[in-house]
Design a protein around this motif. Structure first.
Motif, PDB file in Angstrom:
ATOM      1  N   ASP A   9      -2.308  -1.623   9.125  1.00 42.29           N
ATOM      2  CA  ASP A   9      -2.593  -0.203   8.998  1.00 42.29           C
ATOM      3  C   ASP A   9      -3.946   0.042   8.790  1.00 42.29           C
ATOM      4  O   ASP A   9      -4.564  -0.765   8.043  1.00 42.29           O
ATOM      5  CB  ASP A   9      -1.782   0.541   7.821  1.00 42.29           C
ATOM      6  CG  ASP A   9      -0.232   0.304   8.235  1.00 42.29           C
ATOM      7  OD1 ASP A   9       0.639   0.179   7.247  1.00 42.29           O
ATOM      8  OD2 ASP A   9      -0.045   0.551   9.443  1.00 42.29           O
TER       9      ASP A   9
ATOM     10  N   TYR B 277      -7.015   3.159   7.690  1.00 39.17           N
ATOM     11  CA  TYR B 277      -7.064   4.450   7.155  1.00 39.17           C
ATOM     12  C   TYR B 277      -8.697   4.685   7.164  1.00 39.17           C
ATOM     13  O   TYR B 277      -9.583   4.128   6.953  1.00 39.17           O
ATOM     14  CB  TYR B 277      -6.658   4.459   5.554  1.00 39.17           C
ATOM     15  CG  TYR B 277      -5.313   4.253   5.461  1.00 39.17           C
ATOM     16  CD1 TYR B 277      -4.652   2.980   5.179  1.00 39.17           C
ATOM     17  CD2 TYR B 277      -4.348   5.212   5.587  1.00 39.17           C
ATOM     18  CE1 TYR B 277      -3.422   2.711   5.240  1.00 39.17           C
ATOM     19  CE2 TYR B 277      -2.961   5.351   5.413  1.00 39.17           C
ATOM     20  CZ  TYR B 277      -2.540   3.648   5.256  1.00 39.17           C
ATOM     21  OH  TYR B 277      -1.252   3.942   5.076  1.00 39.17           O
TER      22      TYR B 277
ATOM     23  N   GLY C 127      -3.587   7.456   8.203  1.00 43.84           N
ATOM     24  CA  GLY C 127      -3.102   5.999   8.441  1.00 43.84           C
ATOM     25  C   GLY C 127      -2.944   5.891   9.973  1.00 43.84           C
ATOM     26  O   GLY C 127      -2.059   6.819  10.758  1.00 43.84           O
TER      27      GLY C 127
ATOM     28  N   GLY D 166       0.529   7.224   3.314  1.00 40.05           N
ATOM     29  CA  GLY D 166      -0.801   6.809   3.333  1.00 40.05           C
ATOM     30  C   GLY D 166      -1.627   6.909   1.976  1.00 40.05           C
ATOM     31  O   GLY D 166      -0.880   7.130   0.705  1.00 40.05           O
TER      32      GLY D 166
END
Lengths: 110, 118
Positions: free
Chosen positions: A87, A89, A104, B44
Motif C-alpha cells: 500500500d 500513501y 492509500g 488509511g
C-alpha cells in the motif's frame, strides 16, 4: 473521506512502470512542496519513500520518483518488482499545523 | 541505529483513558519534532499530533481537547495521553520522528493497538 485523493488500486507487470496520483487542493499540495510518500507492507509500519515532492531518503531505490503539478502529486515506480507490492500513501503539509494523508493505493504486481 | 518502540495499547472501555509510550534510541527526542499517526483497522493513515523540539504542540481536530502529547527528556520517551476515548479512536498508533524541514516522517515505531470497546 480522506483529505487527499488517491486511486484505490493500481497494478502492473514486473519490469513495467506505474504512477500513483495524489490530488489535493490549493491549501495543501498546491501550496507547499512538502509532499511525502510512504510504502506499507501488510502488518508493517509505513516507510518513507519520497519527501519534499522529489527527494529520496538514503537507501530508497532510484526506481522510486516523485513529482508535482498544481494540486496533484505523483509517485512513479519504474522497473516494477514483486517486492514493490504494498500500500502507498501520500501526505502533504496543509498549514500550521496540519498534515493530511491520502486514502492509500494498493499496488498489485501481476 | 534509530529505533522507536511503542507500548501501552490495549482494550479500553468508551470514556476511558490510556497513555501510550514511545521509547527512542539512537537519537534525542527533545532535539527533534515527534509525532503520532494512527491507522484504524483496514483503513488509511491519520495524523494525530506533533510536538516541536521547542515544546509547541498541535493536534488533529478529531482529538483536540482529548489527547495530550508530551515527552520525558530524561527517559528519551514520547507519550500520548488519551482521554474520553471513543470507538472511533480504535487504531494502531505509531510514533514517528519528523524530518522537520520537510514535515515528513522518516522513522516509525512498530505500532501499538488501541481498541475502544465495551
Amino acid at each position: 473521506q480522506s483529505a487527499l485523493t488517491q486511486p484505490a488500486s493500481v497494478s502492473g507487470s514486473p519490469g513495467q512502470s506505474i504512477t500513483i496520483s495524489c490530488t489535493g487542493t490549493s491549501s495543501d499540495v498546491g501550496s507547499y512542496n512538502l509532499v511525502s510518500w510512504y510504502q506499507q507492507h501488510p502488518g508493517k509500519a509505513p516507510k518513507l519513500m519520497i519527501y519534499e515532492v522529489t527527494k529520496r531518503p538514503s537507501g530508497v531505490s532510484v526506481r522510486f520518483s516523485g513529482s508535482k503539478s498544481g494540486n496533484t502529486a505523483s509517485l512513479t515506480i519504474s522497473g516494477l518488482q514483486a517486492e514493490d507490492e504494498a500500500d502507498y500513501y501520500c501526505c502533504s503539509y496543509a498549514g500550521i499545523f496540519r498534515v493530511v494523508f491520502g486514502g492509500g493505493t494498493k499496488l498489485t504486481v501481476l | 541505529e534509530v529505533q522507536l518502540v511503542e507500548s501501552g495499547g490495549g482494550l479500553i472501555q468508551p470514556g476511558g483513558s490510556l497513555r501510550l509510550s514511545c521509547a527512542a534510541s539512537g537519537f534525542t527526542v527533545s532535539s527533534n519534532y515527534m509525532s503520532w499517526v494512527r491507522q484504524a483497522p483496514g483503513k488509511g493513515l491519520e495524523w494525530v499530533s506533533i510536538i516541536y523540539s521547542g515544546g509547541s504542540t498541535y493536534y488533529a481536530d478529531s482529538v483536540k481537547g482529548r489527547f495530550t502529547i508530551s515527552r520525558d527528556n530524561s527517559k528519551n520517551t514520547l507519550y500520548l495521553q488519551m482521554n474520553s476515548l471513543r470507538a472511533e479512536d480504535t487504531a494502531v498508533y505509531y510514533c514517528a520522528r519528523v524530518l522537520y524541514s520537510s514535515v515528513s516522517f522518516d522513522y516509525w515505531g512498530q505500532g501499538t493497538l488501541v481498541t475502544v470497546s465495551s
